[in-house]
Structure formats: C-alpha cells, structure tokens
Enzyme design. Structure first.
Site, PDB file in Angstrom:
ATOM      1  N   ASP A 194      57.147  20.277 100.933  1.00  0.00           N
ATOM      2  CA  ASP A 194      57.864  20.530 102.198  1.00  0.00           C
ATOM      3  C   ASP A 194      59.358  20.801 101.991  1.00  0.00           C
ATOM      4  OD1 ASP A 194      55.444  20.112 103.560  1.00  0.00           O
ATOM      5  OD2 ASP A 194      55.818  17.970 103.749  1.00  0.00           O
ATOM      6  N   SER A 205      58.841  23.193 111.430  1.00  0.00           N
ATOM      7  CA  SER A 205      59.506  24.095 110.482  1.00  0.00           C
ATOM      8  C   SER A 205      58.463  25.016 109.860  1.00  0.00           C
ATOM      9  CB  SER A 205      60.170  23.307 109.343  1.00  0.00           C
ATOM     10  OG  SER A 205      61.091  22.368 109.852  1.00  0.00           O
ATOM     11  N   ASN A 215      54.342  27.678 104.854  1.00  0.00           N
ATOM     12  CA  ASN A 215      53.736  26.441 105.341  1.00  0.00           C
ATOM     13  C   ASN A 215      54.314  26.096 106.710  1.00  0.00           C
ATOM     14  OD1 ASN A 215      52.302  23.899 105.202  1.00  0.00           O
ATOM     15  ND2 ASN A 215      54.255  22.907 104.699  1.00  0.00           N
ATOM     16  N   HIS A 245      55.084  22.977 109.073  1.00  0.00           N
ATOM     17  CA  HIS A 245      55.236  21.523 108.948  1.00  0.00           C
ATOM     18  C   HIS A 245      55.751  20.935 110.262  1.00  0.00           C
ATOM     19  CE1 HIS A 245      55.728  17.688 106.989  1.00  0.00           C
ATOM     20  NE2 HIS A 245      56.923  17.597 107.577  1.00  0.00           N
TER      21      HIS A 245
HETATM   22  C1  GAR Z   1      49.813  21.061 112.760  1.00  0.00           C
HETATM   23  O1  GAR Z   1      50.530  20.334 113.726  1.00  0.00           O
HETATM   24  C2  GAR Z   1      50.640  21.256 111.507  1.00  0.00           C
HETATM   25  O2  GAR Z   1      52.012  21.310 111.753  1.00  0.00           O
HETATM   26  C3  GAR Z   1      50.298  20.024 110.721  1.00  0.00           C
HETATM   27  O3  GAR Z   1      48.940  19.811 110.962  1.00  0.00           O
HETATM   28  C4  GAR Z   1      48.611  20.279 112.263  1.00  0.00           C
HETATM   29  C5  GAR Z   1      47.369  21.121 112.156  1.00  0.00           C
HETATM   30  O4  GAR Z   1      46.853  21.439 113.410  1.00  0.00           O
HETATM   31  N1  GAR Z   1      50.546  20.245 109.327  1.00  0.00           N
HETATM   32  C6  GAR Z   1      50.879  19.283 108.485  1.00  0.00           C
HETATM   33  O5  GAR Z   1      50.982  18.110 108.812  1.00  0.00           O
HETATM   34  C7  GAR Z   1      51.115  19.748 107.068  1.00  0.00           C
HETATM   35  N2  GAR Z   1      51.692  18.715 106.290  1.00  0.00           N
HETATM   36  P1  GAR Z   1      45.704  22.519 113.562  1.00  0.00           P
HETATM   37  O6  GAR Z   1      44.647  22.204 112.510  1.00  0.00           O
HETATM   38  O7  GAR Z   1      45.184  22.314 114.955  1.00  0.00           O
HETATM   39  O8  GAR Z   1      46.313  23.870 113.355  1.00  0.00           O
END
Ligand code: GAR
Length: 215
Positions: free
Chosen positions: A145, A136, A107, A109
C-alpha cells in the site's frame, strides 16, 4: 481498446462498477479477465452476469507464494493485459510480480494513504476519532500500500458513523472514482514516469487528486 484484468477476493462490487462503466462506454477499455484467489468469491457470479472470463487461482492449492504468483502471471500474460486492477484483492503480492507489472498494476485501498496501510482501516478510523477518511488508488510496488498515489477520495466522519455506515459510503465513492481513474489510464491521460504519476495537460488534475465527496 485497452485490455483490463481485475483481481478480486470477495464481493466484487468494484468489479461490477468497472464492468458497468465499460458496458456504458464510460471506460475506454474492456475487461478481458477476472482473477479470483477465492473460489467462493461472490465477484465470480458478478463476472458471469457480465459474461466476463473468470479464472480461479486459489492460493491454497499452491505450495508456495512464488508458484501462486507465477500462475497469476501466466494468466495475465495469456490475456496480454494492458492494465491490472486490484479491486478488493486481499493477497499481498511479492517483489517479482509487482516489479514485472510496475506502472501497469493499480490497487484500490480503503484509506487515505499513507494513513492506515493494511487491514481494518474503517475500524482504525473510528478508534482514532478521525474526522476524515477515504480511499486511495495507487500504482503497486513491492511495499504494501505504498506505491505512487494516483487519486484519492475523501468523506467526512461523524460521531454517528460505525463500520457499516463507513463501509457503505466508502463503497459509493470507490464505485465512482475507480472507473473514472481506469478510464483516464486507458486514455493514457494518466501514466507513470519512473516513480512519478503524470497527468495529461488536458485533464483537470484538481478534479481527481483529492476530492472530498462531502463538500
Ligand atoms: C473495497 O472497499 C476495497 O477498497 C478493499 O476491499 C473492498 C472490496 O470490496 N480493499 C482492500 O482492503 C485492499 N487491501 P468489493 O469486493 O465489493 O469490491
């Protein structure tokens, strides 16, 4: 070549970074399926741009979380995947599926875990006046997480930062670090031994564990 599944819920910019890295042979693997729980996710269009197979598994069309997750499992097993990447996948996965794929599911995060699991991480960083923030990449366990951390990337936060500026810089380091780590996993330079993340001797671990991209 390792078979990769990418699970998304929204924009899919990380999916695109992974797809681009595969195309440029910076990842020794191939995306065999993209799964979105959101039928309107922009990431599905990005998947089409790269001619990737995409499957919509809308959590709203299932009576229970178990049925939703069973459907995800069916797809992952149909494609016989080696690695499952949660890249902006915004559904919490339960015990059965996370245990089944333990060691195979990672994952991304947007915080320096164990700080700020869950949502709204950039907002929390600003509210708390943190000087450092980051991302992370970790193996997925049933606890949200909280699985073994593979790598982290950090950025410095200044008084001028706001949620938008942080999000932009977080995305920049995600797009760099996530494909690199996926490649190392595909090369079996990184793997999980029981609960410990192992790094092959040939890898310069200090290059990956915690990088500050602003220093
Ligand atoms: C990313 O920044 C990722 O780290 C976060 O969502 C975004 C997705 O961006 N993930 C979380 O918050 C998971 N809990 P993307 O759809 O443009 O790849």
């Amino acid at each position: 070549m390792k078979k990769i599944a990418v699970l998304i819920s929204g924009s899919g910019s990380n999916l695109e970074a992974i797809a681009e890295a595969c195309r440029a042979n910076r990842i020794n693997g191939k995306i065999v399926c993209v799964i979105s729980n959101n039928p309107d996710a922009y990431g599905i269009k990005r998947a089409q741009k790269f001619n990737l197979q995409s499957v919509v598994i809308d959590h709203n069309s299932f009576a229970s979380r178990t049925e939703f997750e069973n459907k995800i499992e069916n797809s992952l097993d149909n494609y016989d995947v080696d690695l499952i990447v949660l890249a902006g996948f915004m559904r919490i996965l339960g015990e059965n599926i996370t245990k089944k794929y333990f060691g195979k599911m990672i994952n991304l995060h947007p915080s320096l875990l164990p700080k700020y699991p869950g949502l709204d991480t950039h907002k929390k960083v600003i509210q708390n006046g943190d000087a450092i923030h980051g991302i992370s990449i970790h193996y997925v366990t049933p606890e949200l997480d909280a699985g073994p951390i593979i790598a982290q990337g950090a950025i410095n936060i200044t008084h001028d930062d706001n949620i938008e500026s942080i999000e932009k810089r977080i995305h920049m380091i995600e797009h760099q670090l996530l494909p690199e780590i996926i490649n190392e996993i595909c090369l079996e330079n990184i793997y999980l031994d029981v609960n410990t993340v192992m790094y092959n001797d040939e890898m310069d671990v200090t290059d990956h564990i915690l990088i500050n991209y602003d220093e």
